[in-house]
Structures are given as structure tokens and as C-alpha cells.
Design a protein around this motif. Structure first.
Motif, PDB file in Angstrom:
ATOM      1  N   GLY A   1     128.289  81.693 -98.681  1.00  0.00           N
ATOM      2  CA  GLY A   1     126.960  81.234 -99.079  1.00  0.00           C
ATOM      3  C   GLY A   1     126.950  80.978-100.577  1.00  0.00           C
ATOM      4  O   GLY A   1     127.636  81.673-101.344  1.00  0.00           O
ATOM      5  N   ALA A   2     126.191  79.992-101.001  1.00  0.00           N
ATOM      6  CA  ALA A   2     126.122  79.649-102.431  1.00  0.00           C
ATOM      7  C   ALA A   2     124.668  79.426-102.811  1.00  0.00           C
ATOM      8  O   ALA A   2     123.845  79.008-101.987  1.00  0.00           O
ATOM      9  N   GLY A   3     124.387  79.686-104.059  1.00  0.00           N
ATOM     10  CA  GLY A   3     123.014  79.492-104.509  1.00  0.00           C
ATOM     11  C   GLY A   3     122.867  79.710-105.993  1.00  0.00           C
ATOM     12  O   GLY A   3     123.859  79.829-106.735  1.00  0.00           O
ATOM     13  N   ILE A   4     121.641  79.742-106.411  1.00  0.00           N
ATOM     14  CA  ILE A   4     121.313  79.954-107.818  1.00  0.00           C
ATOM     15  C   ILE A   4     120.097  80.861-107.907  1.00  0.00           C
ATOM     16  O   ILE A   4     119.220  80.832-107.024  1.00  0.00           O
ATOM     17  N   GLY A   5     120.066  81.665-108.957  1.00  0.00           N
ATOM     18  CA  GLY A   5     118.969  82.607-109.121  1.00  0.00           C
ATOM     19  C   GLY A   5     118.329  82.494-110.482  1.00  0.00           C
ATOM     20  O   GLY A   5     118.914  81.964-111.431  1.00  0.00           O
ATOM     21  N   GLY A   6     117.131  83.002-110.577  1.00  0.00           N
ATOM     22  CA  GLY A   6     116.419  83.091-111.844  1.00  0.00           C
ATOM     23  C   GLY A   6     116.131  84.544-112.168  1.00  0.00           C
ATOM     24  O   GLY A   6     115.947  85.375-111.259  1.00  0.00           O
ATOM     25  N   ARG A   7     116.140  84.879-113.456  1.00  0.00           N
ATOM     26  CA  ARG A   7     115.873  86.247-113.883  1.00  0.00           C
ATOM     27  C   ARG A   7     114.802  86.246-114.966  1.00  0.00           C
ATOM     28  O   ARG A   7     114.805  85.392-115.861  1.00  0.00           O
ATOM     29  N   PHE A   8     113.906  87.204-114.868  1.00  0.00           N
ATOM     30  CA  PHE A   8     112.947  87.472-115.931  1.00  0.00           C
ATOM     31  C   PHE A   8     113.152  88.913-116.350  1.00  0.00           C
ATOM     32  O   PHE A   8     112.937  89.839-115.571  1.00  0.00           O
ATOM     33  N   TYR A   9     113.607  89.113-117.595  1.00  0.00           N
ATOM     34  CA  TYR A   9     114.000  90.436-118.054  1.00  0.00           C
ATOM     35  C   TYR A   9     112.796  91.169-118.642  1.00  0.00           C
ATOM     36  O   TYR A   9     112.110  90.654-119.519  1.00  0.00           O
ATOM     37  N   THR A  10     112.578  92.380-118.153  1.00  0.00           N
ATOM     38  CA  THR A  10     111.487  93.234-118.624  1.00  0.00           C
ATOM     39  C   THR A  10     112.093  94.526-119.161  1.00  0.00           C
ATOM     40  O   THR A  10     113.306  94.758-119.065  1.00  0.00           O
ATOM     41  N   ASN A  11     111.235  95.393-119.703  1.00  0.00           N
ATOM     42  CA  ASN A  11     111.746  96.649-120.257  1.00  0.00           C
ATOM     43  C   ASN A  11     112.138  97.650-119.179  1.00  0.00           C
ATOM     44  O   ASN A  11     112.751  98.679-119.477  1.00  0.00           O
ATOM     45  N   PHE A  12     111.813  97.396-117.916  1.00  0.00           N
ATOM     46  CA  PHE A  12     112.219  98.295-116.840  1.00  0.00           C
ATOM     47  C   PHE A  12     113.272  97.660-115.939  1.00  0.00           C
ATOM     48  O   PHE A  12     113.652  98.231-114.924  1.00  0.00           O
ATOM     49  N   GLY A  13     113.787  96.492-116.300  1.00  0.00           N
ATOM     50  CA  GLY A  13     114.815  95.841-115.505  1.00  0.00           C
ATOM     51  C   GLY A  13     114.462  94.401-115.211  1.00  0.00           C
ATOM     52  O   GLY A  13     113.310  93.970-115.373  1.00  0.00           O
ATOM     53  N   PRO A  14     115.449  93.600-114.752  1.00  0.00           N
ATOM     54  CA  PRO A  14     115.183  92.192-114.477  1.00  0.00           C
ATOM     55  C   PRO A  14     114.487  91.978-113.132  1.00  0.00           C
ATOM     56  O   PRO A  14     114.758  92.679-112.151  1.00  0.00           O
ATOM     57  N   LEU A  15     113.564  91.017-113.115  1.00  0.00           N
ATOM     58  CA  LEU A  15     112.974  90.559-111.860  1.00  0.00           C
ATOM     59  C   LEU A  15     113.868  89.441-111.324  1.00  0.00           C
ATOM     60  O   LEU A  15     114.192  88.497-112.041  1.00  0.00           O
ATOM     61  N   ARG A  16     114.250  89.549-110.052  1.00  0.00           N
ATOM     62  CA  ARG A  16     115.256  88.643-109.485  1.00  0.00           C
ATOM     63  C   ARG A  16     114.637  87.726-108.444  1.00  0.00           C
ATOM     64  O   ARG A  16     113.918  88.175-107.551  1.00  0.00           O
ATOM     65  N   VAL A  17     114.943  86.437-108.547  1.00  0.00           N
ATOM     66  CA  VAL A  17     114.590  85.436-107.536  1.00  0.00           C
ATOM     67  C   VAL A  17     115.859  84.639-107.244  1.00  0.00           C
ATOM     68  O   VAL A  17     116.363  83.924-108.110  1.00  0.00           O
ATOM     69  N   ASP A  18     116.400  84.771-106.034  1.00  0.00           N
ATOM     70  CA  ASP A  18     117.621  84.069-105.634  1.00  0.00           C
ATOM     71  C   ASP A  18     117.313  83.127-104.479  1.00  0.00           C
ATOM     72  O   ASP A  18     116.600  83.490-103.530  1.00  0.00           O
ATOM     73  N   VAL A  19     117.868  81.935-104.554  1.00  0.00           N
ATOM     74  CA  VAL A  19     117.770  80.946-103.476  1.00  0.00           C
ATOM     75  C   VAL A  19     119.188  80.542-103.106  1.00  0.00           C
ATOM     76  O   VAL A  19     119.989  80.187-103.983  1.00  0.00           O
ATOM     77  N   ALA A  20     119.520  80.607-101.801  1.00  0.00           N
ATOM     78  CA  ALA A  20     120.889  80.331-101.378  1.00  0.00           C
ATOM     79  C   ALA A  20     120.887  79.633-100.026  1.00  0.00           C
ATOM     80  O   ALA A  20     119.877  79.636 -99.296  1.00  0.00           O
ATOM     81  N   THR A  21     122.031  79.058 -99.682  1.00  0.00           N
ATOM     82  CA  THR A  21     122.188  78.371 -98.400  1.00  0.00           C
ATOM     83  C   THR A  21     123.578  78.647 -97.852  1.00  0.00           C
ATOM     84  O   THR A  21     124.529  78.818 -98.626  1.00  0.00           O
ATOM     85  N   PRO A  22     123.740  78.715 -96.534  1.00  0.00           N
ATOM     86  CA  PRO A  22     125.082  78.911 -95.969  1.00  0.00           C
ATOM     87  C   PRO A  22     125.940  77.666 -96.163  1.00  0.00           C
ATOM     88  O   PRO A  22     125.438  76.530 -96.152  1.00  0.00           O
ATOM     89  N   ILE A  23     127.217  77.867 -96.358  1.00  0.00           N
ATOM     90  CA  ILE A  23     128.184  76.768 -96.403  1.00  0.00           C
ATOM     91  C   ILE A  23     128.742  76.605 -94.990  1.00  0.00           C
ATOM     92  O   ILE A  23     129.143  77.569 -94.352  1.00  0.00           O
ATOM     93  N   ALA A  24     128.772  75.348 -94.494  1.00  0.00           N
ATOM     94  CA  ALA A  24     129.190  75.058 -93.111  1.00  0.00           C
ATOM     95  C   ALA A  24     128.288  75.806 -92.131  1.00  0.00           C
ATOM     96  O   ALA A  24     128.746  76.593 -91.291  1.00  0.00           O
ATOM     97  N   ARG A  25     126.976  75.559 -92.265  1.00  0.00           N
ATOM     98  CA  ARG A  25     125.976  76.267 -91.466  1.00  0.00           C
ATOM     99  C   ARG A  25     126.178  76.003 -89.978  1.00  0.00           C
ATOM    100  O   ARG A  25     126.493  74.892 -89.546  1.00  0.00           O
ATOM    101  N   LYS A  26     125.951  77.059 -89.177  1.00  0.00           N
ATOM    102  CA  LYS A  26     126.068  76.982 -87.730  1.00  0.00           C
ATOM    103  C   LYS A  26     124.682  77.015 -87.095  1.00  0.00           C
ATOM    104  O   LYS A  26     123.708  77.411 -87.741  1.00  0.00           O
ATOM    105  N   PRO A  27     124.574  76.592 -85.817  1.00  0.00           N
ATOM    106  CA  PRO A  27     123.266  76.611 -85.149  1.00  0.00           C
ATOM    107  C   PRO A  27     122.670  78.013 -85.146  1.00  0.00           C
ATOM    108  O   PRO A  27     123.361  79.005 -84.921  1.00  0.00           O
ATOM    109  N   GLY A  28     121.375  78.080 -85.435  1.00  0.00           N
ATOM    110  CA  GLY A  28     120.661  79.340 -85.440  1.00  0.00           C
ATOM    111  C   GLY A  28     120.643  80.032 -86.786  1.00  0.00           C
ATOM    112  O   GLY A  28     119.920  81.027 -86.952  1.00  0.00           O
TER     113      GLY A  28
END
Length: 748
Positions: free
Chosen positions: A707-734
Motif C-alpha cells: 500500500g502507498a500513500g501520503i500523510g499530513g502532520r500538525f505538530y502540537t506540544n503533546f504530539g503530532p496529529l496524523r492524517v494518512d491517505v493510502a491506497t492498495p497497490i494491485a487492488r483485488k475485488p472487495g
């Protein structure tokens, strides 16, 4: 002293004076220096005089070298003083008040007060003038001073450039430009402001030069117009550093230490080094820091003295140090609003009574108290006792000042993952309901596919520092594509964990777990789903080694984790088996803003067939904490089952007649690599993940899915907020087309 007084009578018209007979001013000879107070150039303007018309006959002005006032006349006019220093002062009534001098206006004769009446009238006139109100400020001319060449430029258009000379040779240009008033801007309201900034930078240059040993350094500034550029000027600052002063001798005034020469060893400066203020202050700070770490709890560094020799350009450095007694650890005493008794504070210390005093262990004790989160404020201070300690030391008691803080906490956490849905977790904690540090925690989870409630008792620092004992009872419902389960758990463990204050290298836990669960499972014999109840007993254990620099946002180092759990499943007989998992992560900073992070994880279950395992105890892969691009638990073996949402009678039916559901496996492997690029409080993270779940006891390493994708981070004083978007490579039915993950902290 009579010849030190010179009276000059100003006559009508301009008067030129010959060389002074008394008080001659001598110019310096070539090559002869001048006092420093006379070094500043003074700009003078010729005084214009207006002839005064006077009807009286003007006295004759001598034109030769004859003194203006003859010596005899001068001596006659000087009042005679008594030669007896002990004689009483004359009565003040015997003195005659001076006759007021009448003021004249240009073109009018000077009138003298001939009679007492005239003098009184003149005094009244003078008093009236003094009592007259001051003119308003608006009547004054407040036009700014203009520099030649920019008189016609509007005030808002005065721009300037800055040139600095003389500082680059001694390496001060960058530091000067960072602090310069001129370099801070390139425009000013008027030329006066430019000149003021230049004067301020003169002093800055002198301070910087003195800070690195150039005590004879001088700086001058000039403002000059730029030819052919209306409204633009150049500020030129010229620095003349002179010779650099160096340390000629180093003397320490202090009592003897154990070991001898301790202060000299901890003062990292040498004879012959430049007298650099930052280096000397840093060396003295090192003495202040290191002496309390080696037994001298009350050592104080005094005020240094540096005696400069302008002939040799050397400085004799002297540092007084009050050493105080060499100490060893004594008792712990407390005051204030107590949270803990002294016996529990002694559990938190990392030293033994009688050991040589070390300020680092005092700081460690204070941090341990802070980590309990039970204080609004807490302080630990050494106290002299006068009691004799081992090896000729004096016992030092530690005074712990306690101020109780709030013991209750409400906390919450939210997340989202494709295949897992929304998850909301919350907890209420009383950290000291069962003193000392006996906490009661009530937690709950509410999500689209998981709901549950739990109660936990936790004893922190249980009998020894950093040891935690927890006992938990919980009930949960889980509804995933792989299984639906109603589970009750009773567990306990003893652990040594990292915290946000202390990130430990070695961590571990061991404990027990009793599980009763009712789950739906696909029966490959019946080719249908059935519900079964399992009773499971487990003895889980974990050990971890961590060299990373941060728990939630590591940028360098590595981590190793090993989980082992001997278990027994009771369902249609008792079947013992063992679960194990090994994980390693590494972080490498390519630059200050780019970090390459990688992870590898493998797991295996031995001693039992897959279909005899409760579905909730099998291994799965896919999701935000596993192989991104796939839904939660989506990887691995699947069953093809009728779709309950499919309606064969509906001509517009869009749902497929069958669906694929994961069944889990006995082994798995996962791999991930990502590049974390951070700019300010934001970041971009491209990544590639891989993994697979197998029915075999050991992972095979074949049929990996990516699977491959890209994420965004917003860094705060208690840790980063994570948003990741990804897709399967050679996706199969279902399989999911796009997977989205939201959480706090990095993926690994």
C-alpha cells in the motif's frame, strides 16, 4: 588665585582679542596625545554680532600687547580675605547686594541703575519677566533635522543602506547584524532616526568587541547621501578593534577540595586564551554545576575580577569560590500541605543515605515527585545539618516542600480508520484514592464497531521506584468484518513503563489474563458461521529496548519489542499454545527537517490449529497501525460468503451477491518505510507499507501486498496529529480503494 580670573568688557562692534596674558591655552604638540574627553570632534558655528549703538563715548580699546586690565587695578578690585582660617565669618548684613544689570535690546543703549528707585524698578521688571507664562509647545519649530542631500525628500521616503567595516576580521559581523538597530530596517521616518540608530550601533559594536577581549576597540558612524539618489542615504559604521586581550594568569581563591584541584579541573579556561565573556561565563557556570554533583552542595561562585594591562594586553583573572562542607546524603524532611509521608518519598529516591551528595540525584527525586501529577508545586532543597557523615563529610538533609494539587483527571481521545470507523475513548481517574498513589480509573469506549467499559486499579511506585501494579476488569463488544465478539476480561500485570517525563531504555511487563468470549466464527465444515464460546487463560510478558529521542515523535535511534504469551484455550477441550511477536523500528535524520523511518514486525502462533483459536486471538493485518492502504483486518485469508445486503429481486440492486470476510491466521509479517518532512508546525509524509497474514505457523514472506500513500502532520506540544491517505497497490475485488486514518502520534 587672583590671576585665574579674567574680566572682559564687551564694547560696541566686533572685538578681536590678542593673545591672553592670563590663562593661555596651549595646543597639543605633534604626536602628543589628548585626554579622552577631548577626543570627540566638536562642530562650531561662528557667532554673528550686531553693532550696538551707544551715544556715550566708548573707552579706548588697546591695540598693542598691553593687558586689558592692568595688574594694579585687578588687585585693587579683588576683595581682601583674612589670613586666619579660624576667624569667624563676616555677618551677612555687611554684604551689599549686587546691582541688577539692566537688559538691553539691540540698537538701544545699556542703561544703568543710577538710584535705588531705579534699581527697584528694574527688579520689578525682571520679576515680571520671570513670572510670564511659558509659550505653548505648538509655537516652537519642530521640523526634523535634515541631512545634506535629502532635504527635499518626504519623511516617509527616507531609505538607507548600511555598511559595516572592521568587524568581519574578528568574526563579529553576523552577531552584530543580528542585533543591529540599523540592520533591523532599511527605512526611517526621518534622517534623525537614522543617525540615532547609527549611534546605538556604535555602542553595540563596542560592547561586542569588549565581549571577545577587544577592550580598546572604538566605533564611529557617519551618515552620507547617495549621489544621484534622492531620499537615500548610507549609514557607515567603522570599527577599530585594536589589540585583543588574553588571559595572563588564572587564580582561584578557595579552600582546599577533595580531590585537590577540583575547581581548577572544572574551570575549562587556560592562560593565553582570549578574554571571551561567553567562554568565561560558561566556565564559571560549569564550576557552579559540577561542584554540587561531587559533594559540595552549598558551593557558590563569587564575582570574578580581571585586571587588564594595556601595555601587555594581558588580563589577570581571579575567581573567588566559597566551597562549603563536603556533604553526604542524610534524611528526608517535609513541610507544607503533605501528599506523601517520608517513607513513600524514600521509595522514589535513587540514592542511599551516606552516599556522596550529588545534585543530579536531588533533581531526579524532584522529577519523580512531579511525575506523580499530585502536586500543584513541589521543591527539594538541600539543608545543612552540622552532623558528621562518613569519610569526613557533613550530612545533608533534603527538605521536600509539598503543595497538594488536584488528584482527579478527565481525559479523552478520538480516532478514525477505514474498516474500523470512528472511535471515541474517555476516562475518569482519581490518582490517589488509595494512598499512596493508588489510582482508580473508569474508562469507556464508544465507536461504530467497538463499545466497552472498564475499571482499573493502579498502584504506581509500588514498593520500588517506577514499578506499577494494575488490575483490570472490562466488558467489550467488537463488531468487525472478521468476527463479532462479546468479551469479558479480568487481568493483572506488573510493569516498568516509559512516561512522557521519563522515556526509559528498558521497559517490561508480566502478568495474567482470564478471558471469556462469545464469538461468531466461520465453520469450514458447515460452510457457515456459528457462534462459539471460548475460555482463555494467558500469561503475557513483554520486554522493550528504546534508544529513540521521543515517544510520540522520534527523529533518531531505534526500538525493539518482544511479546511472548503462553496461553490455553478451553473450547471442546483444552489446547495450550504460545503466541509471539517481534518488532523493530528505526529513525534516521537525513537533515534537520527530513527523517527516514522504518518498521519491521513479525508474529507467530504455535501449538494449535487456526480453526481452534478464538477469532479474536488470531493475527490480522491492515489498517492505520499496520499496513496502510487496506481496511482494518483486511489482509490475509478470506472466506467468500453470501452478502446479507444483496436483494436478488431488486432489478436495480448494486451490491454484489457475495462478500469477502477475513478469517485471520497464525502468522504475519509487516514492513513500512516513510519520509517525514517537517516545515514549522506542519509536515508531509509519503510512505509505502507491505505485509501479509498466513495460515502457517511461521510467516512465509511470499504473496506480500503493498500500500502507498501520503500523510499530513500538525505538530502540537503533546504530539503530532496524523492524517494518512493510502491506497492498495494491485487492488483485488472487495478491497478498499482509498483508506483514511486519523490519530495522535506517528504511525510508528
Amino acid at each position: 588665585m587672583g590671576r585665574g580670573v579674567l574680566t572682559v568688557w564687551m564694547l560696541a562692534g566686533a572685538v578681536s582679542l590678542p593673545a591672553m596674558a592670563h590663562g593661555q591655552i596651549n595646543q597639543p604638540k605633534p604626536g602628543q596625545g589628548a585626554p579622552s574627553s577631548l577626543l570627540s570632534p566638536v562642530q562650531t558655528t561662528p557667532v554673528q554680532t550686531t553693532p550696538v549703538q551707544n551715544t556715550s563715548t566708548a573707552p579706548t580699546v588697546p591695540t598693542d600687547d598691553t593687558p586689558i586690565v592692568p595688574d594694579a587695578t585687578f588687585e585693587k578690585e579683588v576683595p581682601q580675605l583674612s589670613n586666619d582660617p579660624n576667624a569667624p565669618l563676616e555677618p551677612i548684613e555687611d554684604f551689599t547686594a549686587p546691582t541688577p544689570v539692566a537688559q538691553s535690546t539691540p540698537g538701544q543703549p545699556v542703561a544703568s541703575a543710577a538710584t535705588p528707585a531705579d534699581a527697584a524698578a528694574a527688579q520689578v521688571a525682571q520679576d515680571a519677566e520671570l513670572n510670564r507664562p511659558l509659550p505653548p509647545l505648538s509655537g516652537f519649530n519642530v521640523e526634523p533635522v535634515q541631512i545634506a542631500g535629502v532635504e527635499d525628500a518626504p519623511a516617509s521616503e527616507i531609505r538607507y543602506e548600511t555598511r559595516v567595516e572592521g568587524l568581519d576580521a574578528i568574526g563579529l559581523t553576523d552577531r552584530f547584524e543580528a542585533l543591529s538597530a540599523l540592520k533591523d530596517d532599511n527605512e526611517a521616518p526621518n534622517a534623525v532616526i537614522v543617525a540615532a540608530r547609527a549611534k546605538e550601533d556604535e555602542e553595540l559594536a563596542k560592547r561586542l568587541m569588549r565581549a571577545v577581549g577587544y577592550y580598546d576597540g572604538t566605533a564611529t558612524s557617519a551618515i552620507e547621501p547617495l549621489p544621484g539618489q534622492q531620499g537615500r542615504v548610507r549609514a557607515v559604521l567603522t570599527a577599530l578593534p585594536g589589540a585583543q586581550y588574553k588571559l595572563g594568569s588564572i587564580a582561584i581563591r578557595a579552600e582546599p577540595t577533595v580531590p585537590p584541584g577540583l575547581i581548577e579541573r572544572e574551570l575549562p579556561i587556560k592562560v593565553g586564551e582570549p578574554i571571551d565573556a561567553e567562554r568565561i561565563q560558561g566556565a564559571e557556570a560549569n564550576v557552579s554545576l559540577r561542584l554540587p554533583q561531587q559533594g559540595y552542595a552549598f558551593a557558590e561562585v563569587g564575582q570574578r575580577d580581571i585586571l587588564l594591562d594595556d601595555a601587555t594586553h594581558l588580563g589577570d583573572y581571579t575567581l573567588p569560590v566559597t566551597v562549603g562542607p563536603r556533604g553526604s546524603f542524610g534524611r528526608i524532611v517535609t513541610k507544607g500541605d503533605p501528599v506523601f509521608e517520608t517513607d513513600h518519598i524514600e521509595v522514589l529516591r535513587r540514592y542511599k543515605p551516606g552516599e556522596l551528595f550529588d545534585a543530579r540525584l536531588v533533581d531526579d527525586l524532584r522529577q519523580a515527585l512531579v511525575a506523580t501529577s499530585l502536586f500543584s508545586s513541589v521543591a527539594v532543597e538541600p539543608q545543612r545539618t552540622g552532623r558528621a557523615g562518613p569519610d569526613g563529610t557533613e550530612e545533608v538533609d533534603l527538605l521536600v516542600t509539598q503543595n497538594k494539587g488536584p488528584a482527579r483527571t478527565l481525559a479523552g481521545q478520538a480516532g478514525y480508520g477505514t474498516g474500523e470507523g470512528f472511535t471515541l475513548q474517555g476516562s475518569w481517574t482519581h490518582r490517589n484514592l488509595f494512598p499512596p498513589e493508588g489510582a482508580l480509573i473508569v474508562s469507556g469506549i464508544a465507536g461504530t464497531q467497538q463499545q466497552g467499559l472498564g475499571v482499573t486499579f493502579r498502584r504506581s511506585n509500588a514498593g520500588r521506584r517506577d514499578r506499577t501494579v494494575t488490575v483490570t476488569a472490562s466488558a467489550n463488544r467488537q463488531d468487525y468484518d472478521a468476527f463479532e465478539a462479546f468479551t469479558g476480561t479480568f487481568s493483572g500485570r506488573i510493569s516498568y513503563d516509559s512516561t512522557p517525563i521519563w522515556q526509559k531504555k528498558w521497559t517490561y511487563f508480566y502478568g495474567f489474563e482470564l478471558v471469556g468470549t462469545n464469538e461468531d466464527v466461520y465453520d469450514f465444515t458447515l460452510l457457515d458461521r456459528v457462534r462459539r464460546t471460548y475460555f482463555i487463560g494467558a500469561l503475557p510478558a513483554y520486554v522493550g529496548y528504546d534508544t529513540s529521542d521521543d515517544l510520540l515523535n522520534p527523529t533518531k535511534g531505534f526500538r525493539l519489542k518482544l511479546n511472548v504469551s503462553p496461553e490455553a484455550s478451553m473450547n471442546r477441550g483444552t489446547r495450550p499454545y504460545a503466541r509471539g511477536m517481534l518488532e523493530g523500528t528505526a529513525y534516521y535524520p537525513v537533515t534537520s527537517s527530513i527523517v527516514i523511518a522504518g518498521r519491521a514486525r513479525v508474529g507467530a502462533i504455535a501449538g494449535i490449529a487456526r480453526d481452534d483459536l478464538a477469532p479474536s486471538r488470531r493475527y490480522y493485518a491492515g489498517g492505520g497501525g499496520s499496513v496502510r492502504g487496506f481496511g482494518f483486518q483486511e489482509l490475509g485469508p478470506k472466506t467468500e460468503e453470501p452478502n446479507p445486503k444483496f436483494d436478488a429481486t431488486d432489478p436495480e440492486e448494486k451490491d454484489p451477491p457475495t462478500i469477502f470476510r477475513p478469517v485471520g491466521g497464525r502468522s504475519f509479517n509487516e514492513f513500512a518505510i516513510e519520509a517525514r518532512y517537517r516545515f514549522g508546525n506542519f509536515g508531509i509524509v509519503p510512505f509505502v507499507d507491505a505485509g501479509q497474514v498466513y495460515d502457517s505457523t511461521l510467516p512465509k514472506g511470499s504473496d506480500l501486498r503493498f500500500g502507498a500513500g501520503i500523510g499530513g502532520r500538525f505538530y502540537t506540544n503533546f504530539g503530532p496529529l496524523r492524517v494518512d491517505v493510502a491506497t492498495p497497490i494491485a487492488r483485488k475485488p472487495g478491497e478498499s480503494k482509498i483508506a483514511l486514518y486519523l490519530s495522535i502520534g506517528q504511525a510508528f
